[in-house]
Enzyme design. Structure first.
Site, PDB file in Angstrom:
ATOM      1  N   ARG A  51      -7.209   3.114  13.242  1.00 48.33           N
ATOM      2  CA  ARG A  51      -8.159   2.093  13.117  1.00 48.33           C
ATOM      3  C   ARG A  51      -8.302   1.164  14.228  1.00 48.33           C
ATOM      4  NH1 ARG A  51     -11.610  -0.295   8.952  1.00 48.33           N
ATOM      5  NH2 ARG A  51     -10.990   1.075   7.331  1.00 48.33           N
ATOM      6  N   GLU A  82       0.975  -1.150  -0.029  1.00 47.12           N
ATOM      7  CA  GLU A  82      -0.188   0.014   0.086  1.00 47.12           C
ATOM      8  C   GLU A  82       0.851   1.212  -0.086  1.00 47.12           C
ATOM      9  OE1 GLU A  82      -3.205   0.190   2.982  1.00 47.12           O
ATOM     10  OE2 GLU A  82      -3.522   2.421   2.663  1.00 47.12           O
ATOM     11  N   GLU A 138     -10.518  -7.766   4.162  1.00 48.49           N
ATOM     12  CA  GLU A 138      -9.836  -7.773   5.621  1.00 48.49           C
ATOM     13  C   GLU A 138     -10.773  -8.492   6.889  1.00 48.49           C
ATOM     14  OE1 GLU A 138      -9.463  -3.387   5.133  1.00 48.49           O
ATOM     15  OE2 GLU A 138      -7.315  -3.840   5.957  1.00 48.49           O
TER      16      GLU A 138
END
Ligand code: LUZ
Ligand code: MOS
Length: 758
Positions: A303, A225, A706
């Site tokens: 997160r 990423e 995920e």
């Protein structure tokens, strides 16, 4: 089926290192730091440059633009300047005719370092005030007041290990210089635009000079990423300086040494329950081991904070996170993106509270599941909640009661083998938590033979996103999937791409594809109405490649329609843009609606331990998962199985070990063990939650990448459950991964205690 599968099986799929590079392509290797923290005193490349075939050595001084690759925070150089901060930090690029010559030259480079003290532990970094960014706190209610009303309070510490991504395809890129200072970069990246932006910055050119193209990745899991970028920028830098194509592909050892991993976390928690077993209050402090630079750490910590309460409603919560700067490679995105760490801590807290109360964890889990209309502690209202629904479905489908009884009987009959079980309810928020990233576009062309090509921002990395995009395009046009091709992901066809990440690839790009297809479809219907002399284009439909008027078939096929539209000069191409509606999050108060929706599910995992050897097996994983209306059940089951096995690996056998000098010791597949056919669960049953819909997903589907990773958490507690059949093993602090070695230690320590008390 994922249409890449047949090519994969035949070995026909191309990955970056398989491309036929242009004649004269040179090969680059990265010279990296052998020390976790040191000053670079002197560099001498004379001997290296004398090696046959060597074409050049490039350091920070050779960067024409800005030596800065930081994403969220501008704190990371492409090539070290004066100080190195982790083992594996890139210092120079060495380019030669062959990778072998380049590696030989790397050995001949003479660099003098002055070593500095290194910190590898997050808490030690915190004590020393080494933070990447200021701490972040999310809270709701008043924990202090609430704890005063609690019957039971459990406190403890949890230490969670990192994880190596171990994508099959290592990091790499091929940069080909063009005319007028342009550069075409083939990159193994989840984020083509990041490669474009950073390469432009390094070269000091405008972004329109850089074209990035991605065919597919051999896996990524978050590891590409942000960290696919530097290798591409390095290849571009060398190609720019030498005016020759340059390929840079890390070998496995280099990849494991130089790249960041899942963040290890250490956490302190305090959980309070009333006499009914309801969780009233929860406080937690996270020490995130961020590594040497920010990379995506702030977003990952966020997160963690979003998933602090797991699948539960807790009225009073206070969670604080520290991003601790250590002398390790910058840790980075990895499937779940901080969510798994947050969820592991709340599950640990519940486990310890259950122990205190003398009940089983699942009694507390079930009692506290999120309900429709509850508010997440960050302010979002929980809607279309399937937490209880998946739990009760799983309870019924997999007969928890019977399972627990069978385990009890087994354990009564056996002394050398013991079984344990645990349940893991899942709630995972879908959307990038940085709201601006929730955008995508699609470019759709219909060719005159009726075939279709779709370009989007989505990067295929084995997750089947291209197959899903083909499906939504085929459904929208109502033509055969065979007519639809997905193109490479290319920054000249689709600009400003968000990374294919956060499980949103199919959602964002699928929705953009539907919009683009609808645009073309509406032009085609208008054209059909015209050639059929029908006033109302609304009465036209295309069903299975045939034109219908008011439900009646005509002679006009898809191909005829497209062809005739072309001759009438109808535009057969469309670009469409999609942005997830209504997302907002106020970072002054840390409240808002960060997620379009949540994915739910419940898993039960059964494990067996070998009491003498401390080894274990995962017998069974049973899951009821909320897929929405799955676009492709086979892909989604594959993603679920893969994710849960990866999650189990993270908490059981995958152990990253560094020595005190910050050197990775588990640096190959002989010392870093991932689940293989023998250690993977014997059985994985995945059941689709029925009647689930999702207005935010293309064709009512839900994101899959995920969420199922976190079912793996149940494996940890299942093994712990089995250990407790043998001993009253109740460590105050939980440590993951629970390796065979740790299980053996737990068993033998109690063994000693048993002899002592006799
Ligand atoms: N990447 C990112 C992610 O930039 N933001 C996110 O929220 C996210 N979530 C999961 C995985 N990657
Ligand atoms: Mo990610 S952890 O690249 O979705």
């Amino acid at each position: 089926m994922n249409y890449d599968v047949i090519k994969h099986v035949r070995g026909e799929s191309l990955f970056l290192d398989d491309y036929d590079a242009p004649a004269g392509t040179l090969h680059a290797v990265v010279l990296d730091s052998p020390f976790a923290h040191a000053e670079i005193v002197k560099m001498n490349f004379d001997k290296a440059l004398n090696i046959n075939g060597v074409k050049g050595v490039f350091t920070a001084e050779d960067i024409p633009g800005e030596n800065q690759i930081g994403n969220i925070i501008q704190d990371e150089t492409l090539l070290a300047e004066k100080i190195v901060e982790y083992v594996g930090e890139p210092i120079a690029i060495i380019v030669a005719d062959t990778p072998e010559a380049a590696r030989e030259a790397r050995n001949a480079a003479e660099i003098e370092f002055r070593q500095l003290p290194a910190v590898t532990d997050a808490r030690e970094a915190y004590e020393k005030g080494l933070l990447i960014a200021p701490p972040v706190t999310f809270s709701s209610g008043n924990t202090e007041d609430a704890f005063a009303h609690c019957e039971t309070i459990a406190e403890g510490r949890v230490d969670i290990g990192g994880q190596e991504h171990l994508y099959l395809e290592t990091q790499g890129a091929l940069a080909i210089p063009g005319e007028s200072g342009t550069m075409k970069i083939y990159s193994s990246t989840q984020s083509p635009t990041a490669v474009q932006r950073v390469s432009a910055k390094i070269l000091g050119v405008e972004m329109n000079k850089i074209e990035v193209d991605v065919l597919r990745l051999g896996g990524a899991f978050g590891g590409k990423e942000d960290q696919g970028t530097p290798w591409a920028a390095m290849a571009a830098l060398a190609a720019y300086n030498l005016r020759k194509p340059v390929k840079l592909v890390l070998n496995r050892a280099e990849d494991m040494r130089m790249t960041g991993k899942r963040h290890p976390y250490s956490a302190d928690y305090k959980i309070g329950l009333n006499s009914e077993g309801e969780i009233l209050a929860y406080e937690v402090t996270y020490y995130q081991n961020s590594g040497a630079c920010a990379d995506l750490s702030p977003a990952i910590l966020e997160r963690t904070l979003f998933h602090t309460t797991g699948s539960y409603f807790i009225p009073n919560v206070k969670a604080t996170g520290y991003m601790c700067k250590t002398n390790l490679p910058p840790n980075t995105a990895f499937r779940g993106f901080g969510g798994p760490q947050g969820m592991f801590v709340i599950e640990s807290a519940i486990y310890k509270a259950a122990e205190k109360l003398g009940v089983r964890a699942h009694e507390i889990q079930k009692k506290n599941l999120l309900k429709e209309g509850d508010y997440f502690y960050y302010g979002q209202k929980a809607e279309r909640v399937n937490a209880e629904k998946t739990w009760t479905e799983a309870e019924k489908e997999f007969d928890f009661e019977k399972k627990f009884n069978e385990i009890k009987e087994f354990n009564a009959r056996n002394t050398l083998l013991k079984k344990g079980a645990a349940i893991m309810p899942l709630t995972f928020g879908i959307s990038f938590t940085s709201s601006f990233l929730n955008q995508a576009s699609a470019l759709v062309h219909v060719y005159t033979d009726g075939s279709v090509a779709v370009s989007t921002a989505a990067v295929e990395m084995g997750q089947g996103v291209n197959e899903k995009i083909r499906s939504v395009a085929a459904k929208t046009f109502s033509i055969s999937k065979d007519k639809i091709r997905t193109e490479t992901t290319n920054t000249t066809r689709v600009a400003n791409t968000s990374p294919t990440a956060a499980s949103t690839g199919a959602d964002l790009n699928g929705n953009a594809t539907i919009l683009a297809c609808k645009e073309i479809l509406s032009r085609l219907k208008k054209h059909a109405a015209k050639i059929l002399s029908i006033e109302n284009a609304e009465s036209i439909e295309i069903i299975d490649e045939k034109v219908y008027v008011n439900g009646e078939p005509t002679e006009i096929t898809w191909e005829k329609l497209v062809n005739s539209a072309y001759f009438e000069r109808v535009n057969l191409s469309a670009h469409a843009f999609y942005a997830t509606p209504d997302l907002h999050f106020d970072r002054n108060v840390n409240k808002g609606k960060p997620f379009a929706y949540h994915v739910y599910g419940t898993a039960i995992i059964v494990a067996t331990i070998d009491v003498l050897r401390g080894t274990y097996e995962i017998d069974e994983v049973d899951i009821v998962h909320d897929f929405g209306k799955s676009i492709n059940p086979i892909i989604d089951i594959g993603q679920t199985e893969g994710a849960v096995v990866q999650g189990i690996g993270w908490l059981t056998i995958e152990e990253l070990v560094q020595n005190e000098e910050g050197k990775l010791l588990s640096n190959s597949l002989s010392t870093y063990k991932i689940p293989d056919l023998y250690s993977a669960p014997k059985n994985i049953n995945v059941k689709f939650l029925e009647e689930s819909e999702n207005p935010f997903g293309p064709l009512q589907s839900k994101a899959i990448g995920e969420p199922p990773f976190m079912y793996g958490i149940a494996a940890y507690f299942a093994i712990l459950d089995a250990i407790r059949e043998v001993t009253a093993y109740t460590p105050t602090n939980l440590i993951a991964p629970l390796t065979h070695e740790r299980v053996l230690t737990a068993l033998t320590e109690s063994e000693n205690k048993r002899y002592e008390s006799e």
